[in-house]
Design a protein around this motif. Structure first.
Motif, PDB file in Angstrom:
ATOM      1  N   ASP A   2      43.582 -29.027 -39.017  1.00 17.02           N
ATOM      2  CA  ASP A   2      44.986 -28.835 -38.665  1.00 17.02           C
ATOM      3  C   ASP A   2      45.121 -28.479 -37.173  1.00 17.02           C
ATOM      4  O   ASP A   2      44.140 -28.255 -36.467  1.00 17.02           O
ATOM      5  N   PHE A   3      46.347 -28.463 -36.706  1.00 18.80           N
ATOM      6  CA  PHE A   3      46.636 -28.270 -35.281  1.00 18.80           C
ATOM      7  C   PHE A   3      46.116 -26.933 -34.753  1.00 18.80           C
ATOM      8  O   PHE A   3      45.487 -26.866 -33.707  1.00 18.80           O
ATOM      9  N   LYS A   4      46.352 -25.847 -35.492  1.00 18.98           N
ATOM     10  CA  LYS A   4      45.917 -24.519 -35.035  1.00 18.98           C
ATOM     11  C   LYS A   4      44.396 -24.432 -34.962  1.00 18.98           C
ATOM     12  O   LYS A   4      43.852 -23.816 -34.058  1.00 18.98           O
ATOM     13  N   SER A   5      43.713 -25.043 -35.875  1.00 24.29           N
ATOM     14  CA  SER A   5      42.245 -25.064 -35.830  1.00 24.29           C
ATOM     15  C   SER A   5      41.756 -25.832 -34.614  1.00 24.29           C
ATOM     16  O   SER A   5      40.770 -25.462 -33.975  1.00 24.29           O
ATOM     17  N   GLN A   6      42.454 -26.898 -34.281  1.00 24.51           N
ATOM     18  CA  GLN A   6      42.083 -27.696 -33.107  1.00 24.51           C
ATOM     19  C   GLN A   6      42.303 -26.899 -31.812  1.00 24.51           C
ATOM     20  O   GLN A   6      41.497 -26.978 -30.892  1.00 24.51           O
ATOM     21  N   MET A  11      40.098 -24.099 -27.129  1.00 26.59           N
ATOM     22  CA  MET A  11      40.028 -22.890 -26.303  1.00 26.59           C
ATOM     23  C   MET A  11      38.587 -22.442 -26.094  1.00 26.59           C
ATOM     24  O   MET A  11      38.237 -21.921 -25.043  1.00 26.59           O
ATOM     25  N   LYS A  12      37.735 -22.654 -27.102  1.00 27.50           N
ATOM     26  CA  LYS A  12      36.327 -22.311 -26.948  1.00 27.50           C
ATOM     27  C   LYS A  12      35.676 -23.146 -25.848  1.00 27.50           C
ATOM     28  O   LYS A  12      34.839 -22.655 -25.099  1.00 27.50           O
ATOM     29  N   VAL A  13      36.058 -24.391 -25.719  1.00 25.47           N
ATOM     30  CA  VAL A  13      35.549 -25.243 -24.637  1.00 25.47           C
ATOM     31  C   VAL A  13      36.144 -24.808 -23.306  1.00 25.47           C
ATOM     32  O   VAL A  13      35.432 -24.660 -22.306  1.00 25.47           O
ATOM     33  N   PHE A  14      37.437 -24.575 -23.277  1.00 25.68           N
ATOM     34  CA  PHE A  14      38.138 -24.193 -22.044  1.00 25.68           C
ATOM     35  C   PHE A  14      37.583 -22.891 -21.474  1.00 25.68           C
ATOM     36  O   PHE A  14      37.408 -22.756 -20.274  1.00 25.68           O
ATOM     37  N   HIS A  15      37.276 -21.904 -22.330  1.00 24.44           N
ATOM     38  CA  HIS A  15      36.795 -20.605 -21.873  1.00 24.44           C
ATOM     39  C   HIS A  15      35.273 -20.514 -21.795  1.00 24.44           C
ATOM     40  O   HIS A  15      34.738 -19.453 -21.510  1.00 24.44           O
ATOM     41  N   ASN A  16      34.581 -21.593 -22.015  1.00 22.11           N
ATOM     42  CA  ASN A  16      33.124 -21.617 -21.950  1.00 22.11           C
ATOM     43  C   ASN A  16      32.665 -21.678 -20.493  1.00 22.11           C
ATOM     44  O   ASN A  16      33.015 -22.603 -19.769  1.00 22.11           O
ATOM     45  N   PRO A  17      31.862 -20.692 -20.029  1.00 18.77           N
ATOM     46  CA  PRO A  17      31.388 -20.717 -18.633  1.00 18.77           C
ATOM     47  C   PRO A  17      30.551 -21.952 -18.288  1.00 18.77           C
ATOM     48  O   PRO A  17      30.469 -22.335 -17.131  1.00 18.77           O
TER      49      PRO A  17
END
Length: 114
Positions: A2-6, A11-17
């Motif tokens: 679903d959208f929220k899971s996506q 966000m995990k990719v975006f905030h990954n150093p």
């Protein structure tokens, strides 16, 4: 999925150093937080000099993005915050706007520099 899971996955990719964020120290309200941060929209503007006539000082606007799960707080509008590393140094910003949307802390900040 679903959208929220996506969104959580993105966000995990975006905030990954290793992907987009940098691991930075944040000094706020007497505490230090070392968290992945995405600094964006850094823009230098000529500052109006009508009030003090001080030339050569620019206003720098930027936006910082971090996961609420990493920092655990939403800093307050109007507060000071220092962001950086020991290697690169720290910059003190004034928070002009602070929001938390979908688990992401978004800080609009300003600093004055020569």
């Amino acid at each position: 999925m679903d959208f929220k899971s996506q969104i959580v996955r993105d966000m995990k990719v975006f905030h990954n150093p290793a992907e987009m964020a940098e691991l930075l120290d944040i000094y706020y309200n007497g505490n230090c937080y070392t968290v992945p941060v995405v600094m964006d929209h850094t823009q230098v503007k000529d500052r109006p000099t009508t009030a003090d006539h001080a030339e050569g000082i620019n206003q720098i606007d930027c936006v910082a993005y971090m996961a609420l799960t990493d920092i655990g707080i939403v800093p307050q509008k109007g507060a000071s915050i220092e962001i950086g590393t020991e290697q690169t140094g720290y910059t003190e910003y004034q928070i002009s706007n602070a929001n938390c949307e979908d688990g992401e802390v978004i800080l609009e900040m300003v600093v004055y520099a020569e």
